[in-house]
Design a protein around this motif. Sequence first.
Motif, PDB file in Angstrom:
ATOM      1  N   ILE A 102       2.823 -37.873 -56.364  1.00 54.12           N
ATOM      2  CA  ILE A 102       4.122 -38.557 -56.413  1.00 54.12           C
ATOM      3  C   ILE A 102       4.110 -39.669 -57.452  1.00 54.12           C
ATOM      4  O   ILE A 102       5.058 -39.838 -58.232  1.00 54.12           O
ATOM      5  CB  ILE A 102       4.482 -39.115 -55.016  1.00 54.12           C
ATOM      6  N   ALA A 103       3.002 -40.431 -57.488  1.00 46.37           N
ATOM      7  CA  ALA A 103       2.920 -41.545 -58.432  1.00 46.37           C
ATOM      8  C   ALA A 103       2.979 -41.028 -59.871  1.00 46.37           C
ATOM      9  O   ALA A 103       3.637 -41.619 -60.731  1.00 46.37           O
ATOM     10  CB  ALA A 103       1.627 -42.328 -58.203  1.00 46.37           C
ATOM     11  N   TYR A 104       2.307 -39.926 -60.119  1.00 50.63           N
ATOM     12  CA  TYR A 104       2.243 -39.389 -61.482  1.00 50.63           C
ATOM     13  C   TYR A 104       3.582 -38.789 -61.907  1.00 50.63           C
ATOM     14  O   TYR A 104       4.094 -39.089 -62.980  1.00 50.63           O
ATOM     15  CB  TYR A 104       1.138 -38.329 -61.564  1.00 50.63           C
ATOM     16  N   TRP A 105       4.160 -37.953 -61.033  1.00 53.25           N
ATOM     17  CA  TRP A 105       5.342 -37.198 -61.441  1.00 53.25           C
ATOM     18  C   TRP A 105       6.653 -37.933 -61.187  1.00 53.25           C
ATOM     19  O   TRP A 105       7.597 -37.829 -61.979  1.00 53.25           O
ATOM     20  CB  TRP A 105       5.402 -35.850 -60.711  1.00 53.25           C
ATOM     21  N   MET A 106       6.766 -38.641 -60.049  1.00 54.31           N
ATOM     22  CA  MET A 106       8.073 -39.163 -59.633  1.00 54.31           C
ATOM     23  C   MET A 106       8.275 -40.630 -60.013  1.00 54.31           C
ATOM     24  O   MET A 106       9.381 -41.045 -60.311  1.00 54.31           O
ATOM     25  CB  MET A 106       8.242 -39.040 -58.110  1.00 54.31           C
ATOM     26  N   HIS A 146       3.815 -23.698 -67.080  1.00 55.86           N
ATOM     27  CA  HIS A 146       4.509 -24.304 -65.951  1.00 55.86           C
ATOM     28  C   HIS A 146       3.813 -25.594 -65.558  1.00 55.86           C
ATOM     29  O   HIS A 146       2.595 -25.645 -65.469  1.00 55.86           O
ATOM     30  CB  HIS A 146       4.544 -23.350 -64.759  1.00 55.86           C
ATOM     31  N   ALA A 147       4.602 -26.644 -65.332  1.00 56.20           N
ATOM     32  CA  ALA A 147       4.028 -27.915 -64.923  1.00 56.20           C
ATOM     33  C   ALA A 147       5.023 -28.591 -63.998  1.00 56.20           C
ATOM     34  O   ALA A 147       6.166 -28.157 -63.869  1.00 56.20           O
ATOM     35  CB  ALA A 147       3.759 -28.791 -66.143  1.00 56.20           C
ATOM     36  N   GLY A 148       4.564 -29.646 -63.341  1.00 53.49           N
ATOM     37  CA  GLY A 148       5.452 -30.390 -62.467  1.00 53.49           C
ATOM     38  C   GLY A 148       4.812 -30.654 -61.130  1.00 53.49           C
ATOM     39  O   GLY A 148       3.762 -30.093 -60.793  1.00 53.49           O
ATOM     40  N   SER A 149       5.469 -31.508 -60.378  1.00 58.38           N
ATOM     41  CA  SER A 149       4.948 -31.924 -59.089  1.00 58.38           C
ATOM     42  C   SER A 149       4.736 -30.733 -58.167  1.00 58.38           C
ATOM     43  O   SER A 149       3.670 -30.577 -57.551  1.00 58.38           O
ATOM     44  CB  SER A 149       5.948 -32.909 -58.501  1.00 58.38           C
ATOM     45  N   MET A 150       5.728 -29.842 -58.094  1.00 61.22           N
ATOM     46  CA  MET A 150       5.628 -28.733 -57.152  1.00 61.22           C
ATOM     47  C   MET A 150       4.643 -27.676 -57.618  1.00 61.22           C
ATOM     48  O   MET A 150       4.047 -26.974 -56.811  1.00 61.22           O
ATOM     49  CB  MET A 150       6.999 -28.120 -56.945  1.00 61.22           C
ATOM     50  N   ILE A 151       4.473 -27.572 -58.934  1.00 60.25           N
ATOM     51  CA  ILE A 151       3.470 -26.628 -59.457  1.00 60.25           C
ATOM     52  C   ILE A 151       2.084 -27.114 -59.019  1.00 60.25           C
ATOM     53  O   ILE A 151       1.230 -26.327 -58.591  1.00 60.25           O
ATOM     54  CB  ILE A 151       3.566 -26.543 -60.997  1.00 60.25           C
TER      55      ILE A 151
END
Lengths: 222, 267
Positions: free
Chosen positions: B254-258, B57-62
């Motif tokens: 935010i900068a990394y994921w979005m 699992h990966a992602g901003s919310m993780i």
Amino acid sequence: MLADFNLRIIFEYLPLFLTGLRSTFFISAVSIFLALIAGTIACACRISSIKLLKYPAIAYIEIIRSTPLLVQIYFLYFGLPTLGIRVPEIQTGIIALMLNSGAYIAEIIRAGITSVDDGQIEAGVASGLNYFQRMRFIILPQALGATVPPLLGQSIVLVKDSALLSLISVMELTRVGQTMTSERFMPTEAFLTVAFFYMCIYFCLKALADWSQRKLIYREAY
Amino acid sequence: MRQKTFFSLVLALTAVLCFSAMTFAGTLTDIVKRGELRVAVQSGAAPYAFVDKHGEHAGSMIDFTKGMADAMGVKLVVLDFDWDGLIPALLSGKADILAADMTPTLKRALKITFTDPWIEVQPCIFTRPDTDFQTLEDVNKKGVTVGVLLGSTGETMAKQYMPNAEIKSYKGGGRMVVQALIAGHVDAGVNDDLAVLTVLPDFPPNSVRLLEKRLGQGKDPLAFAVNHDSVNLWQWINLYFKTIRADGTYDKNIAYWMEGTDWKKDH
């Protein structure tokens, strides 16, 4: 727990549930009818001695029986359009259910036919009956008796499998339950009602099978 | 007779104990006691939460929820649900926090409590390059089919802004809507722009055209959610976001994921 059960919501969604019930009923009825035809043809090809009919029938039956129905539905819905064939949702569902059940029905009918004792066929040959007469008067009446219970089972499986069509946005019973869950967040109420309607269909089918067994089979065979 | 009285007394006591335990156990205390923070996500939604190429699992919310679990000193347990199964998962107590790209709506808030929004995204309309749609009015016509995710705000917006079009709803993440669009089963789709843009590299180039970048108000806030009775957890999450906004962790995330697509190399 039970005090939280919201009966009002079920009544509010009743028209939608009835639409879903009608849709499930329609899809299942058409699919069962077509699957019986497809299964009979596939079985006839499967037991025929002509290789050009026999091997394609074996391939069809084995391919269908070795893959999940969901994969078959996704292939028909998302896969075929890339080959230029696009079929709408309900038709895709009916075709998938027909092809899937057809393979199982072919094997059920074949099992029924092979269950007839060899001695009876030999007796038929000795009495001077030709192939079609043997089929008509000796094999099929007995085979039919043996196939009705498993055919009923397969029909019930088909009705329940039609729930998978909710994944390609067909508005059938399960999808109504999902819609209600996503709008009102009451999965208990939604899916209990869905289960109740599936049970209604099941009992209708069972009554139909009991009736047909009494009316058709016993008079013919015994 | 005495035995019967004793038995019923034990039963009554057990019932009272169970009841009081249910009433007074705060979720935050439960989580720490259990040693696990259970988070319900929809893992078909890059860059919010998805399963990467390593199968993890990966992602901003993780990352956010991992930070929360670390701050609590507990292990993070990620539970996957379909979009329409998220709120029931929270209601049935399978998960403590709902961490999906979910918009707080008044209807949803009847059942669950939303934290302060942590980001705003833009709902958009997308279509195939070969269609001649130019504006919302072109899509809002009889005979046009629009694909949405079952139970999403995209579905609500499509029904609100395109009452003449036929709406088809799909399950299984934003990818399914794009798939249905490319297969020609729908003529257009409605979803968050980020959710659409991040799945596009998985499909043939130029197979999707963004028609209108903003639909409705053009702003769709996203928030975490907890159960109604987990007031302390709700306050804790709001405090957590205040803290990480202050120390820069939030901006980095935010900068990394979005804002960039560099994460695609690692995940």
